[in-house]
Design an enzyme around this catalytic site. Structure first.
Site, PDB file in Angstrom:
ATOM      1  N   GLY A 181      79.057  43.550  64.142  1.00  0.00           N
ATOM      2  CA  GLY A 181      78.263  42.663  64.983  1.00  0.00           C
ATOM      3  C   GLY A 181      79.124  41.541  65.518  1.00  0.00           C
ATOM      4  O   GLY A 181      78.695  40.393  65.628  1.00  0.00           O
ATOM      5  N   TYR A 218      62.147  42.370  57.473  1.00  0.00           N
ATOM      6  CA  TYR A 218      63.485  41.806  57.636  1.00  0.00           C
ATOM      7  C   TYR A 218      63.893  41.014  56.394  1.00  0.00           C
ATOM      8  O   TYR A 218      65.005  41.151  55.882  1.00  0.00           O
ATOM      9  CB  TYR A 218      63.490  40.911  58.874  1.00  0.00           C
ATOM     10  CG  TYR A 218      64.751  40.123  59.103  1.00  0.00           C
ATOM     11  CD1 TYR A 218      65.922  40.747  59.543  1.00  0.00           C
ATOM     12  CD2 TYR A 218      64.780  38.747  58.919  1.00  0.00           C
ATOM     13  CE1 TYR A 218      67.079  40.018  59.782  1.00  0.00           C
ATOM     14  CE2 TYR A 218      65.936  38.006  59.160  1.00  0.00           C
ATOM     15  CZ  TYR A 218      67.076  38.647  59.583  1.00  0.00           C
ATOM     16  OH  TYR A 218      68.217  37.930  59.817  1.00  0.00           O
TER      17      TYR A 218
END
Length: 254
Positions: free
Chosen positions: A21, A158
């Site tokens: 990322g 999440y």
């Protein structure tokens, strides 16, 4: 070299670092910090155009590898490229991830599977596939979140994945003790990054939490990057299996 008036040490000269990322946001800020400290950094991301911009910004010490951490073949290609060019990886920063939104009455199997694939399975295989190339004394940092310790409505799936990352850091630190590979997690607070924009959250909406933060502001990418670099460095040689919360004090009062 200085950053924000501070001297940046060269703690990672002749070291190789992987940041997943890594093309935008916290990942790019972290990669920039490692480059400033002398490392060769492999930026991993799914979008080639963003990777190209990131490498142009960071210079010749940055290597872009387009890869999706949810695809094992992509991870194999990443580490094959690294093995051919540099031979080993000293630090892995498993940063790739994204929030998923929904409450218990609205989850779908597809949404839960996608969150698991990116935020948990992708992290596990990013680390597993790096291990054959890691020497003794290597360091792994999992980028978790303060949501892993909270119960914010709409972020349950999440949060569960981020809590699991913290658990994995503790377990892997124990499993890799014989190789002296340290594994830690970091839990950033609210830092306004492109991920917020991608999720449709404006800066004004993000800043609505400032009254809950004793520091009186949102965090900065550079502050998270400095904390990650600390955990990866020999300055943190006796820090292992920990979760470092970097949130301006928010979780202490909320």
């Amino acid at each position: 070299m200085s950053e924000a008036g501070l001297v940046v040490m060269k703690r990672f000269e002749e070291r190789t670092v992987v940041v997943t990322g890594g093309s935008t946001g916290l990942g790019l800020g972290t990669a920039e910090r490692f480059v400033a400290e002398g490392a060769t950094v492999y930026l991993v991301g799914r979008r080639q155009a963003e990777l190209d911009v990131a490498v142009a910004r960071l210079g010749p010490s940055a290597v872009a590898v387009r890869a999706d951490v949810t695809v094992n073949d992509d991870l194999d290609r990443l580490y094959a490229t690294l093995a051919e060019r540099d031979g080993q990886v000293d630090v892995v920063v498993a940063n790739a991830g994204a929030p998923s939104f929904g409450t218990i009455d609205s989850y779908t199997g597809e949404e839960l599977d996608a969150s698991y694939a990116l935020n948990l399975r992708g992290v596990a295989f990013t680390v597993q596939k790096a291990l054959p190339l890691m020497p003794e004394g290597g360091s792994i940092v999992l980028v978790s979140s303060i949501e892993g310790e909270r119960g914010s409505p709409g972020l349950g799936a999440y949060a569960a994945m981020k809590a699991a990352q913290q658990s994995m850091a503790r377990t892997w630190a124990n499993e890799l003790r014989e190789r002296r590979i340290r594994v830690n997690a970091i839990s950033p607070g609210v830092v306004y990054t492109p991920a917020f924009e991608d999720a449709g959250v404006s800066r004004e909406q993000a800043e609505s939490v400032i009254p809950l933060i004793p520091a009186g502001r949102l965090g900065l990418e550079s502050e998270i990057a400095a904390s990650i670099a600390f955990l990866a460095s020999e300055d943190a040689s006796f820090v292992n299996g920990a979760n470092l919360v970097v949130d301006g004090g928010q979780t202490e009062i909320v």
